[in-house]
Design an enzyme around this catalytic site. Structure first.
Site, PDB file in Angstrom:
ATOM      1  N   THR A 220       0.847  -1.152  -0.039  1.00 56.41           N
ATOM      2  CA  THR A 220       0.012   0.112  -0.100  1.00 56.41           C
ATOM      3  C   THR A 220       0.880   1.272   0.103  1.00 56.41           C
ATOM      4  O   THR A 220       1.944   1.279   0.498  1.00 56.41           O
ATOM      5  CB  THR A 220      -0.931  -0.055   1.171  1.00 56.41           C
ATOM      6  OG1 THR A 220      -1.407   1.409   1.396  1.00 56.41           O
ATOM      7  CG2 THR A 220      -0.097  -0.367   2.644  1.00 56.41           C
ATOM      8  N   ASP A 221       0.185   2.358  -0.409  1.00 56.96           N
ATOM      9  CA  ASP A 221       1.184   3.462  -0.316  1.00 56.96           C
ATOM     10  C   ASP A 221       1.273   4.226   0.983  1.00 56.96           C
ATOM     11  O   ASP A 221       1.989   4.854   1.339  1.00 56.96           O
ATOM     12  CB  ASP A 221       0.161   4.515  -1.229  1.00 56.96           C
ATOM     13  CG  ASP A 221      -1.200   4.879  -0.876  1.00 56.96           C
ATOM     14  OD1 ASP A 221      -1.810   4.284   0.256  1.00 56.96           O
ATOM     15  OD2 ASP A 221      -1.832   5.926  -1.409  1.00 56.96           O
ATOM     16  N   GLU A 222       0.557   3.429   1.910  1.00 60.69           N
ATOM     17  CA  GLU A 222       0.323   3.928   3.271  1.00 60.69           C
ATOM     18  C   GLU A 222       2.046   3.626   3.852  1.00 60.69           C
ATOM     19  O   GLU A 222       2.340   4.234   4.846  1.00 60.69           O
ATOM     20  CB  GLU A 222      -0.413   3.431   4.046  1.00 60.69           C
ATOM     21  CG  GLU A 222      -2.141   3.712   3.514  1.00 60.69           C
ATOM     22  CD  GLU A 222      -2.828   3.793   4.587  1.00 60.69           C
ATOM     23  OE1 GLU A 222      -2.891   3.641   5.690  1.00 60.69           O
ATOM     24  OE2 GLU A 222      -4.380   3.556   3.955  1.00 60.69           O
TER      25      GLU A 222
ATOM     26  N   TYR B 182      -1.232  -0.139  11.092  1.00 57.93           N
ATOM     27  CA  TYR B 182      -1.328  -0.829   9.737  1.00 57.93           C
ATOM     28  C   TYR B 182      -0.356  -0.530   8.914  1.00 57.93           C
ATOM     29  O   TYR B 182       0.162  -1.631   8.216  1.00 57.93           O
ATOM     30  CB  TYR B 182      -2.761  -0.249   9.368  1.00 57.93           C
ATOM     31  CG  TYR B 182      -3.023  -0.601   7.853  1.00 57.93           C
ATOM     32  CD1 TYR B 182      -3.162  -2.124   7.414  1.00 57.93           C
ATOM     33  CD2 TYR B 182      -3.152   0.394   6.792  1.00 57.93           C
ATOM     34  CE1 TYR B 182      -3.409  -2.411   6.080  1.00 57.93           C
ATOM     35  CE2 TYR B 182      -3.251   0.175   5.377  1.00 57.93           C
ATOM     36  CZ  TYR B 182      -3.216  -1.263   5.303  1.00 57.93           C
ATOM     37  OH  TYR B 182      -3.366  -1.588   3.719  1.00 57.93           O
TER      38      TYR B 182
ATOM     39  N   LYS C 158       2.438  -3.433   7.511  1.00 61.40           N
ATOM     40  CA  LYS C 158       2.598  -3.585   5.864  1.00 61.40           C
ATOM     41  C   LYS C 158       3.949  -2.997   5.514  1.00 61.40           C
ATOM     42  O   LYS C 158       4.457  -3.870   4.609  1.00 61.40           O
ATOM     43  CB  LYS C 158       1.600  -2.588   5.047  1.00 61.40           C
ATOM     44  CG  LYS C 158       0.051  -3.165   5.296  1.00 61.40           C
ATOM     45  CD  LYS C 158      -0.158  -4.372   4.627  1.00 61.40           C
ATOM     46  CE  LYS C 158      -0.280  -4.531   3.371  1.00 61.40           C
ATOM     47  NZ  LYS C 158      -0.815  -5.860   2.741  1.00 61.40           N
TER      48      LYS C 158
HETATM   49  P1  NAD Z   1     -10.196  -6.601   3.002  1.00 60.75           P
HETATM   50  O1  NAD Z   1     -10.126  -6.346   4.642  1.00 60.75           O
HETATM   51  O2  NAD Z   1     -11.372  -6.230   2.294  1.00 60.75           O
HETATM   52  O3  NAD Z   1      -9.915  -8.103   2.846  1.00 60.75           O
HETATM   53  C1  NAD Z   1      -8.683  -8.658   3.556  1.00 60.75           C
HETATM   54  C2  NAD Z   1      -9.066 -10.213   3.211  1.00 60.75           C
HETATM   55  O4  NAD Z   1      -7.825 -11.073   3.999  1.00 60.75           O
HETATM   56  C3  NAD Z   1     -10.517 -10.780   3.856  1.00 60.75           C
HETATM   57  O5  NAD Z   1     -11.032 -11.497   3.231  1.00 60.75           O
HETATM   58  C4  NAD Z   1      -9.796 -11.616   5.405  1.00 60.75           C
HETATM   59  O6  NAD Z   1     -10.707 -12.452   5.634  1.00 60.75           O
HETATM   60  C5  NAD Z   1      -8.693 -12.123   4.882  1.00 60.75           C
HETATM   61  N1  NAD Z   1      -7.683 -12.239   5.989  1.00 60.75           N
HETATM   62  C6  NAD Z   1      -7.512 -11.317   6.982  1.00 60.75           C
HETATM   63  N2  NAD Z   1      -6.585 -12.069   7.758  1.00 60.75           N
HETATM   64  C7  NAD Z   1      -6.103 -13.133   7.414  1.00 60.75           C
HETATM   65  C8  NAD Z   1      -5.516 -14.102   7.723  1.00 60.75           C
HETATM   66  N3  NAD Z   1      -4.720 -14.098   8.815  1.00 60.75           N
HETATM   67  N4  NAD Z   1      -5.181 -15.403   6.788  1.00 60.75           N
HETATM   68  C9  NAD Z   1      -6.043 -15.608   5.668  1.00 60.75           C
HETATM   69  N5  NAD Z   1      -6.719 -14.489   5.354  1.00 60.75           N
HETATM   70  C10 NAD Z   1      -6.950 -13.708   6.266  1.00 60.75           C
HETATM   71  O7  NAD Z   1      -8.640  -5.752   2.550  1.00 60.75           O
HETATM   72  P2  NAD Z   1      -8.784  -5.311   0.848  1.00 60.75           P
HETATM   73  O8  NAD Z   1      -9.114  -3.827   1.112  1.00 60.75           O
HETATM   74  O9  NAD Z   1      -9.055  -6.182  -0.043  1.00 60.75           O
HETATM   75  O10 NAD Z   1      -7.218  -5.325   0.952  1.00 60.75           O
HETATM   76  C11 NAD Z   1      -6.389  -6.337   0.529  1.00 60.75           C
HETATM   77  C12 NAD Z   1      -4.826  -6.027   0.243  1.00 60.75           C
HETATM   78  O11 NAD Z   1      -4.463  -5.089  -0.350  1.00 60.75           O
HETATM   79  C13 NAD Z   1      -4.119  -5.821   1.785  1.00 60.75           C
HETATM   80  O12 NAD Z   1      -3.017  -6.481   1.682  1.00 60.75           O
HETATM   81  C14 NAD Z   1      -4.045  -4.320   1.707  1.00 60.75           C
HETATM   82  O13 NAD Z   1      -2.986  -3.820   2.533  1.00 60.75           O
HETATM   83  C15 NAD Z   1      -3.870  -3.981   0.200  1.00 60.75           C
HETATM   84  N6  NAD Z   1      -4.273  -2.844  -0.097  1.00 60.75           N
HETATM   85  C16 NAD Z   1      -5.424  -2.091   0.043  1.00 60.75           C
HETATM   86  C17 NAD Z   1      -6.021  -0.874  -0.449  1.00 60.75           C
HETATM   87  C18 NAD Z   1      -7.435  -0.199  -0.218  1.00 60.75           C
HETATM   88  O14 NAD Z   1      -7.543   0.835  -0.775  1.00 60.75           O
HETATM   89  N7  NAD Z   1      -8.358  -1.141   0.258  1.00 60.75           N
HETATM   90  C19 NAD Z   1      -5.059  -0.126  -1.129  1.00 60.75           C
HETATM   91  C20 NAD Z   1      -3.894  -0.543  -1.264  1.00 60.75           C
HETATM   92  C21 NAD Z   1      -3.451  -1.862  -0.756  1.00 60.75           C
HETATM   93  P1  TYD Z   2     -10.193   4.794   4.934  1.00 58.60           P
HETATM   94  O1  TYD Z   2     -11.152   4.589   3.989  1.00 58.60           O
HETATM   95  O2  TYD Z   2     -10.190   4.336   6.218  1.00 58.60           O
HETATM   96  O3  TYD Z   2      -8.754   4.416   4.140  1.00 58.60           O
HETATM   97  P2  TYD Z   2      -7.464   4.836   4.467  1.00 58.60           P
HETATM   98  O4  TYD Z   2      -7.398   5.350   6.057  1.00 58.60           O
HETATM   99  O5  TYD Z   2      -6.470   3.506   4.392  1.00 58.60           O
HETATM  100  O6  TYD Z   2      -6.738   5.989   3.652  1.00 58.60           O
HETATM  101  O7  TYD Z   2     -10.226   6.427   4.976  1.00 58.60           O
HETATM  102  C1  TYD Z   2      -9.922   7.203   3.914  1.00 58.60           C
HETATM  103  C2  TYD Z   2      -9.907   8.682   4.337  1.00 58.60           C
HETATM  104  O8  TYD Z   2     -11.104   8.892   5.037  1.00 58.60           O
HETATM  105  C3  TYD Z   2      -8.890   8.863   5.414  1.00 58.60           C
HETATM  106  O9  TYD Z   2      -8.261   9.948   5.359  1.00 58.60           O
HETATM  107  C4  TYD Z   2      -9.739   8.899   6.800  1.00 58.60           C
HETATM  108  C5  TYD Z   2     -11.025   9.567   6.324  1.00 58.60           C
HETATM  109  N1  TYD Z   2     -12.140   8.731   6.947  1.00 58.60           N
HETATM  110  C6  TYD Z   2     -13.174   9.765   7.689  1.00 58.60           C
HETATM  111  O10 TYD Z   2     -13.174  11.044   7.788  1.00 58.60           O
HETATM  112  N2  TYD Z   2     -14.109   9.130   8.166  1.00 58.60           N
HETATM  113  C7  TYD Z   2     -14.415   8.043   8.409  1.00 58.60           C
HETATM  114  O11 TYD Z   2     -15.357   7.333   9.170  1.00 58.60           O
HETATM  115  C8  TYD Z   2     -13.343   6.989   7.685  1.00 58.60           C
HETATM  116  C9  TYD Z   2     -13.721   5.364   7.654  1.00 58.60           C
HETATM  117  C10 TYD Z   2     -12.637   7.645   7.007  1.00 58.60           C
END
Ligand code: NAD
Ligand code: TYD
Length: 348
Positions: free
Chosen positions: A127-129, A154, A158
């Protein structure tokens, strides 16, 4: 040649979108989805593919080393793509332990088993984070050589996982790659993250808890464009590389919130400024030049097209999100709703 591919976290948001994408792109490959089915995992997301025997589902925990070793010993995977993670920043602030357990120990178990079973490609979804905060007032972007500087548990978990992955490349010459993407939006996203959460609340005429002044900036990418980028990386012959993924769609949280309200025809008085998130990074923005140049990646939709598809999906699939009633989710939700009762003053 047909490959045996392990996709972990394939019942979650991005993972399940990728499973659909992968099956379409590589119909001859054997796909095994491993997922612990935490509150964020939902088998409904890939139920059709399981029923049609296009993927095999295995329930299990990447942090369980015995289980992972047995699975890898039995299956001889060609490719491993690790999406599995704890992913919600707010939860990592409340309970960081599980983030270290799954994101660090779980990733390490997968790396070790991949090394010992001579997996031909290990890809880590990051992730970019991990880069930390760009702050305001600059036009800078995160590049692959930006130093890792995470701020919340988090992001730190990562980042730790990324460092382990890179160390396996340097030490054991393992065929690894890492992709770091900006914020995703699209179908199947659990309604705790900003866009699906606020869409659901606004649909129910509930207050929207905007943290701080709402001017934090995120760089939004449609989930299938993230999937196409991952697929280019895992299909390439590049190893030991990191790729940043993003579509140059920077919006403040307030802009996103107003966009949702406009789509739903709701009043802006639902916006409620609440206490800021701890260690709230001000701005993320990716420079995707490397993946564009080296692998020819480009997003397929603009933000306006992608967000319209997403909102339409939420409307058509309201029952999908209504079914997600986990106890821990309810507790988090009620904390956020309590916060709306003591709104913070802010100048807009
Ligand atoms: P999500 O929370 O929707 O899904 C995570 C999945 O992992 C779930 O199905 C959960 O059951 C499974 N999981 C959790 N712990 C586990 C374990 N111990 N063993 C096996 N499975 C497990 O997450 P997402 O948003 O789909 O993110 C997926 C990946 O992409 C993550 O690695 C996250 O860091 C990365 N990512 C997400 C975003 C975003 O905007 N959502 C952006 C950049 C990177
Ligand atoms: P989020 O969707 O939790 O993603 P991330 O923290 O991984 O970027 O949050 C996106 C942005 O929205 C972040 O700046 C926090 C803000 N946010 C709120 O202001 N209120 C909320 O209830 C949530 C969930 C996020």
């Amino acid at each position: 040649m047909a490959k045996k591919v392990l996709i972990t976290g394939g019942a979650g948001f991005i993972g399940s979108n990728y499973v659909h994408y992968y099956v379409q792109q590589h119909p001859k490959d054997e796909v095994i989805v491993l997922d612990k089915l935490t509150y964020a995992g939902n088998l409904d997301n890939i139920a059709g593919l399981i029923k049609e025997r296009k993927v095999t589902f295995v329930e299990g925990d990447i942090a369980d080393q015995d289980f992972i070793n047995k699975l890898f010993g039995r299956e001889q995977f060609h490719t491993v793509i690790n999406f599995a993670a704890e992913t919600h920043v707010d939860r990592s602030i409340i309970d960081p332990h599980i983030f270290v357990h799954t994101n660090v120990m779980g990733t390490h178990n997968l790396l070790l088993a991949s090394r010992d079973n001579e997996v031909k490609r290990y890809h880590q979804i990051s992730t970019d984070e991990v880069y930390g905060d760009l702050g305001t007032g600059s036009k800078n972007y995160f590049t692959e050589s930006t130093p890792i500087n995470p701020n919340c548990p988090y992001a730190a978990s990562k980042a730790a996982a990324d460092l382990l992955v890179m160390s396996y490349y340097e030490t054991y010459k393992m065929p690894i790659t890492i992709s770091r993407c900006s914020n995703n939006y699209g179908p199947y996203q659990f309604p705790e993250k900003l866009i699906p959460f606020f869409f659901k609340l606004a649909s129910e005429n509930k207050p929207l808890p905007v943290y701080g002044d709402g001017l934090n900036v995120r760089d939004w990418l449609y989930v299938l464009d993230h999937c196409s980028a991952i697929d280019l990386i895992v299909s390439s012959t590049k190893y030991g590389e990191v790729y940043n993924i993003g579509g140059h769609n920077e919006y403040t949280n307030l802009e996103i919130t107003k966009h949702i309200l406009r789509f739903l025809g709701k009043d802006e008085n639902l916006i409620t400024f609440v206490e800021d998130r701890k260690a709230h990074d001000r701005r993320y923005a990716m420079d995707p030049a490397k993946i564009e140049r080296e692998l020819g990646w480009a997003p397929s939709v603009t933000f306006d097209q992608g967000i319209k598809k997403t909102f339409d999906w939420y409307v058509e699939n309201a029952a999908w999100s209504a079914k997600l009633t986990d106890r821990s989710h309810k507790a988090l939700l009620s904390t956020k709703m309590e916060a709306c009762k003591v709104p913070q003053k802010t100048t807009r």
